[in-house]
Design a protein around this motif. Structure first.
Motif, PDB file in Angstrom:
ATOM      1  N   SER A 182      57.775  41.035  24.756  1.00 39.91           N
ATOM      2  CA  SER A 182      57.727  42.072  25.788  1.00 39.91           C
ATOM      3  C   SER A 182      56.312  42.542  26.093  1.00 39.91           C
ATOM      4  O   SER A 182      56.068  43.166  27.130  1.00 39.91           O
ATOM      5  N   ARG A 183      55.348  42.249  25.217  1.00 37.21           N
ATOM      6  CA  ARG A 183      53.961  42.645  25.456  1.00 37.21           C
ATOM      7  C   ARG A 183      53.194  41.632  26.294  1.00 37.21           C
ATOM      8  O   ARG A 183      52.067  41.903  26.728  1.00 37.21           O
ATOM      9  N   MET A 184      53.779  40.464  26.514  1.00 41.97           N
ATOM     10  CA  MET A 184      53.131  39.455  27.338  1.00 41.97           C
ATOM     11  C   MET A 184      53.142  39.866  28.814  1.00 41.97           C
ATOM     12  O   MET A 184      54.079  40.511  29.296  1.00 41.97           O
ATOM     13  N   SER A 185      52.095  39.475  29.545  1.00 43.84           N
ATOM     14  CA  SER A 185      52.119  39.622  30.994  1.00 43.84           C
ATOM     15  C   SER A 185      53.058  38.584  31.583  1.00 43.84           C
ATOM     16  O   SER A 185      53.351  37.555  30.958  1.00 43.84           O
ATOM     17  N   ALA A 186      53.544  38.845  32.786  1.00 47.66           N
ATOM     18  CA  ALA A 186      54.507  37.945  33.426  1.00 47.66           C
ATOM     19  C   ALA A 186      53.908  36.550  33.580  1.00 47.66           C
ATOM     20  O   ALA A 186      52.746  36.394  33.981  1.00 47.66           O
ATOM     21  N   TRP A 187      54.730  35.553  33.261  1.00 50.96           N
ATOM     22  CA  TRP A 187      54.271  34.173  33.352  1.00 50.96           C
ATOM     23  C   TRP A 187      54.390  33.614  34.768  1.00 50.96           C
ATOM     24  O   TRP A 187      53.813  32.569  35.064  1.00 50.96           O
ATOM     25  N   ARG A 188      55.128  34.292  35.639  1.00 49.60           N
ATOM     26  CA  ARG A 188      55.345  33.758  36.976  1.00 49.60           C
ATOM     27  C   ARG A 188      54.964  34.795  38.026  1.00 49.60           C
ATOM     28  O   ARG A 188      55.214  35.988  37.869  1.00 49.60           O
ATOM     29  N   SER A 189      54.352  34.328  39.090  1.00 46.61           N
ATOM     30  CA  SER A 189      53.981  35.176  40.213  1.00 46.61           C
ATOM     31  C   SER A 189      54.216  34.387  41.503  1.00 46.61           C
ATOM     32  O   SER A 189      54.354  33.160  41.476  1.00 46.61           O
ATOM     33  N   SER A 190      54.267  35.098  42.601  1.00 43.90           N
ATOM     34  CA  SER A 190      54.480  34.425  43.881  1.00 43.90           C
ATOM     35  C   SER A 190      53.292  33.566  44.291  1.00 43.90           C
ATOM     36  O   SER A 190      53.402  32.658  45.109  1.00 43.90           O
ATOM     37  N   GLY A 191      52.150  33.832  43.707  1.00 48.19           N
ATOM     38  CA  GLY A 191      50.967  33.042  44.023  1.00 48.19           C
ATOM     39  C   GLY A 191      49.745  33.548  43.292  1.00 48.19           C
ATOM     40  O   GLY A 191      49.711  34.692  42.831  1.00 48.19           O
ATOM     41  N   TYR A 192      48.772  32.672  43.153  1.00 48.59           N
ATOM     42  CA  TYR A 192      47.534  33.001  42.457  1.00 48.59           C
ATOM     43  C   TYR A 192      46.363  32.627  43.355  1.00 48.59           C
ATOM     44  O   TYR A 192      46.479  31.789  44.248  1.00 48.59           O
ATOM     45  N   SER A 193      45.225  33.232  43.067  1.00 50.06           N
ATOM     46  CA  SER A 193      44.032  32.954  43.852  1.00 50.06           C
ATOM     47  C   SER A 193      42.841  32.725  42.940  1.00 50.06           C
ATOM     48  O   SER A 193      42.663  33.445  41.939  1.00 50.06           O
ATOM     49  N   VAL A 194      42.045  31.736  43.259  1.00 50.48           N
ATOM     50  CA  VAL A 194      40.831  31.464  42.500  1.00 50.48           C
ATOM     51  C   VAL A 194      39.933  32.701  42.487  1.00 50.48           C
ATOM     52  O   VAL A 194      39.264  32.987  41.473  1.00 50.48           O
ATOM     53  N   SER A 195      39.963  33.463  43.548  1.00 54.10           N
ATOM     54  CA  SER A 195      39.083  34.633  43.640  1.00 54.10           C
ATOM     55  C   SER A 195      39.424  35.701  42.601  1.00 54.10           C
ATOM     56  O   SER A 195      38.584  36.552  42.278  1.00 54.10           O
ATOM     57  N   ASN A 196      40.636  35.660  42.055  1.00 56.83           N
ATOM     58  CA  ASN A 196      41.028  36.638  41.042  1.00 56.83           C
ATOM     59  C   ASN A 196      40.632  36.217  39.623  1.00 56.83           C
ATOM     60  O   ASN A 196      40.783  36.993  38.681  1.00 56.83           O
ATOM     61  N   GLY A 197      40.170  34.978  39.466  1.00 54.76           N
ATOM     62  CA  GLY A 197      39.673  34.518  38.181  1.00 54.76           C
ATOM     63  C   GLY A 197      40.760  34.039  37.235  1.00 54.76           C
ATOM     64  O   GLY A 197      41.961  34.192  37.483  1.00 54.76           O
ATOM     65  N   ALA A 198      40.305  33.475  36.115  1.00 53.77           N
ATOM     66  CA  ALA A 198      41.227  32.904  35.131  1.00 53.77           C
ATOM     67  C   ALA A 198      42.105  33.961  34.490  1.00 53.77           C
ATOM     68  O   ALA A 198      43.236  33.666  34.074  1.00 53.77           O
ATOM     69  N   ALA A 199      41.625  35.184  34.381  1.00 51.93           N
ATOM     70  CA  ALA A 199      42.372  36.235  33.689  1.00 51.93           C
ATOM     71  C   ALA A 199      43.704  36.550  34.367  1.00 51.93           C
ATOM     72  O   ALA A 199      44.584  37.148  33.733  1.00 51.93           O
ATOM     73  N   LYS A 200      43.870  36.141  35.620  1.00 57.91           N
ATOM     74  CA  LYS A 200      45.123  36.381  36.337  1.00 57.91           C
ATOM     75  C   LYS A 200      45.985  35.128  36.427  1.00 57.91           C
ATOM     76  O   LYS A 200      47.071  35.164  37.005  1.00 57.91           O
ATOM     77  N   PHE A 201      45.508  34.034  35.818  1.00 58.27           N
ATOM     78  CA  PHE A 201      46.210  32.757  35.913  1.00 58.27           C
ATOM     79  C   PHE A 201      46.760  32.401  34.531  1.00 58.27           C
ATOM     80  O   PHE A 201      46.007  32.378  33.543  1.00 58.27           O
ATOM     81  N   PRO A 202      48.062  32.100  34.386  1.00 57.75           N
ATOM     82  CA  PRO A 202      48.658  31.866  33.067  1.00 57.75           C
ATOM     83  C   PRO A 202      47.986  30.731  32.288  1.00 57.75           C
ATOM     84  O   PRO A 202      47.580  29.717  32.865  1.00 57.75           O
ATOM     85  N   MET A 203      47.913  30.919  30.976  1.00 56.46           N
ATOM     86  CA  MET A 203      47.291  29.923  30.110  1.00 56.46           C
ATOM     87  C   MET A 203      48.126  28.661  29.952  1.00 56.46           C
ATOM     88  O   MET A 203      47.611  27.634  29.483  1.00 56.46           O
ATOM     89  N   ALA A 204      49.408  28.711  30.304  1.00 51.95           N
ATOM     90  CA  ALA A 204      50.293  27.559  30.127  1.00 51.95           C
ATOM     91  C   ALA A 204      51.295  27.509  31.263  1.00 51.95           C
ATOM     92  O   ALA A 204      51.640  28.533  31.871  1.00 51.95           O
ATOM     93  N   GLU A 205      51.756  26.304  31.527  1.00 53.61           N
ATOM     94  CA  GLU A 205      52.810  26.129  32.517  1.00 53.61           C
ATOM     95  C   GLU A 205      54.008  25.474  31.842  1.00 53.61           C
ATOM     96  O   GLU A 205      53.870  24.456  31.160  1.00 53.61           O
ATOM     97  N   PHE A 206      55.184  26.078  32.055  1.00 55.95           N
ATOM     98  CA  PHE A 206      56.433  25.620  31.453  1.00 55.95           C
ATOM     99  C   PHE A 206      57.348  25.115  32.557  1.00 55.95           C
ATOM    100  O   PHE A 206      57.569  25.814  33.552  1.00 55.95           O
TER     101      PHE A 206
END
Length: 550
Positions: free
Chosen positions: A409-433
């Motif tokens: 429950s402490r993890m940030s959401a693994w899925r989002s409607s979209g990501y942007s390079v401009s937001n940096g790696a910190a907003k992009f999940p470390m793994a894809e399932f």
């Protein structure tokens, strides 16, 4: 410490013996062998059922002469062993073993050997007066089935109340996966896997409380497998017992085979609660069969150069005779205590192998010179997320994955409607399932379209169930040939708190016709011939993503 020049006294309890009582410090002992070299106060006793030894420094232990288990472990007179459990044993213990004891220095030290010939394993216990430590080593001469090698001690959780929080499974209310990852009512997770340290940085580990401390001191890990960044289970409080484990080999994301030979030495140290300091165990070469002293080993030293972008560099050796490493400081490295033999040398920047491996031969009493070079991959010039360092550091949830299950429950959401390079790696999940967040859409901007298109690199640190990336951009879909199947380690990865596997980079060449000036969308999917539910579906872990003109 030098052993007595006289041959050690050997003690093997007979199959049966007439029991007789003898008082020793108010404790009844049984059938002490004559000629055992006892010191005053009887620091050890050998009976048909057990061999016991009192260090005189607050530690007393007993080894069962039928199966070789540590059956009692006392600190300052208090029994630490969990009820119904062994105070220590190889794996889950044996039903029978050949157990012998030898004393040295007129009984001031003792070596106990427990051999299970059917599986080819001998467990050694060494102790000496005025030292609150049981030193151990494990000689493995055959492939094991199942393929694990560990020494585990199971102690009272009611006494040793302080241990790694993330690995305390006592009080959990549900099972998350397998029989080793659990959750509390609030959704927080715990597992025995969440107490691990990388071998290169491994410090003594254990538990403490109520004036007692029990810690494994790793000692020599040269016969372990997996390299400097491998990690495995250490401490787990189940509520019934605190399990403290020294792993010599496991299949947990393992990249190497089991090394046969003498593993260790390592130690179980008892304290008043404080963690013990690491220590040299070279003196044990005078007692343990097959343990080479430092004088009978060699070393490797030399230079290491390249572009590492501020990452810590390490030179590691691996071969049938062992694994060793040394960190690079000011362009130089030193690796000592190496068994004679031939090794493959690898230079790492962070946890990423760089440059070309070298072969080096080590001889006893000599230091071999070696020069290593290698640089991290060039950064992406159109965009880059993450760092080419062999880890997911900087990506979303990477700071939590060592001590939490992805469903925590402490993890940030693994899925989002979209990501942007401009937001940096910190907003992009470390793994894809495959069954959780695949595909992921990543937006990036091009000021103009390169004439020859672009080259996309997706570097990964690990995969599960054949998971690997495939991409689409505009009209381009990557061919199957661009996503070859990764190395199959046949093991869970990220759900066990590790990203360490086989670093692999996938390269995709996207034609100019699939691109446009302005915003483009990169869709990354997990492909695999396997399937699975949620976080046990095929997956891979990101190291870095980089885009350049082709």
């Amino acid at each position: 410490m030098t052993p007595d020049p006289q041959p050690p006294t050997s003690h093997r309890p007979p199959a049966s013996r007439t029991r007789r009582k003898a008082l020793a410090g108010g404790i009844a002992t049984v059938a002490v062998l004559a000629g055992a070299g006892l010191l005053g106060g009887q620091p050890w006793a050998n009976a048909a059922s057990s061999i016991t030894f009192d260090t005189g420094a607050g530690v007393t232990f007993a080894v069962n002469t039928t199966n070789g288990n540590l059956t009692s472990l006392k600190h300052d007179g208090t029994e630490l062993t969990a009820a119904g459990q062994a105070a220590g044993q190889f794996e889950s213990g044996w039903s029978s073993a050949t157990v012998t004891g030898k004393t040295f220095n007129n009984g001031a030290s003792i070596l106990i050997s427990a051999t299970n010939a059917s599986i080819g394993v001998t467990q050694y216990y060494f102790a000496r007066k005025n030292d609150n430590t049981i030193y151990m080593a494990t000689d493995i001469t055959k492939a094991l089935n199942p393929g694990e090698a560990r020494f585990i001690t199971r102690l009272k959780s009611s006494l040793l109340t302080s241990s790694p929080v993330a690995a305390r499974t006592a009080g959990t209310t549900s099972t998350v996966e397998g029989s080793d990852v659990f959750a509390f009512a609030d959704g927080q997770t715990a597992s025995k896997f969440y107490s691990s340290q990388r071998l290169i940085a491994q410090a003594p580990f254990g538990a403490s409380g109520n004036g007692h401390g029990a810690y494994i001191v790793p000692g020599n890990v040269d016969m372990a497998s997996g390299g400097p960044f491998f990690r495995d289970i250490e401490v787990n409080d189940t509520g019934t017992a605190v399990n403290i484990t020294h792993y010599m080999f496991s299949g947990h994301q393992q990249t190497e085979a089991l090394r046969l030979g003498l593993h260790g030495p390592y130690a179980l140290a008892l304290t008043d609660g404080e963690s013990p300091a690491p220590r040299s165990m070279d003196f044990l070469s005078a007692y343990l069969p097959g343990l080479l002293s430092d004088a009978r080993r060699g070393g490797v030293s030399g230079t290491a150069g390249g572009t590492w972008n501020g990452l810590r560099a390490t030179v590691a050796l691996a071969g049938p005779n062992g694994q060793y490493w040394g960190q690079v400081k000011s362009g130089r490295f030193v690796i000592g205590h190496v068994k004679p033999g031939t090794y493959t040398a690898t230079l790492y920047a962070g946890e990423l192998a760089v440059g070309t491996t070298r072969t080096v031969t080590v001889t006893a009493g000599a230091t071999t010179s070696l020069a290593m070079t290698g640089s991290v991959p060039a950064a992406g010039t159109l965009f880059q997320l993450g760092t080419f360092d062999g880890t997911p550091a900087g990506f979303l949830n990477a700071d939590k994955i060592e001590t939490m299950h992805p469903s925590d429950s402490r993890m940030s959401a693994w899925r989002s409607s979209g990501y942007s390079v401009s937001n940096g790696a910190a907003k992009f999940p470390m793994a894809e399932f495959k069954s959780v967040n695949s595909p992921m859409a990543l937006n990036f901007t091009l000021s103009s379209v390169p004439a020859a298109g672009v080259r996309l690199r997706i570097a990964t640190t690990s995969s599960f169930a054949g998971g690997r990336p495939a991409v689409t951009i505009g009209s381009y879909s990557s061919p199957a040939s661009a996503s070859p199947a990764p190395a199959d380690l046949d093991s869970r990865n990220v759900t066990r708190g590790t990203w360490r596997g086989v670093n692999t980079t996938y390269t995709f060449t996207v034609p100019a016709g699939a691109l446009k000036a302005g915003t483009n969308t990169l869709s990354i999917s997990t492909i695999s011939g396997s399937s699975g539910a949620t976080f046990l579906s095929p997956n891979f872990i990101f190291d870095a993503l980089a885009l350049d003109p082709a």
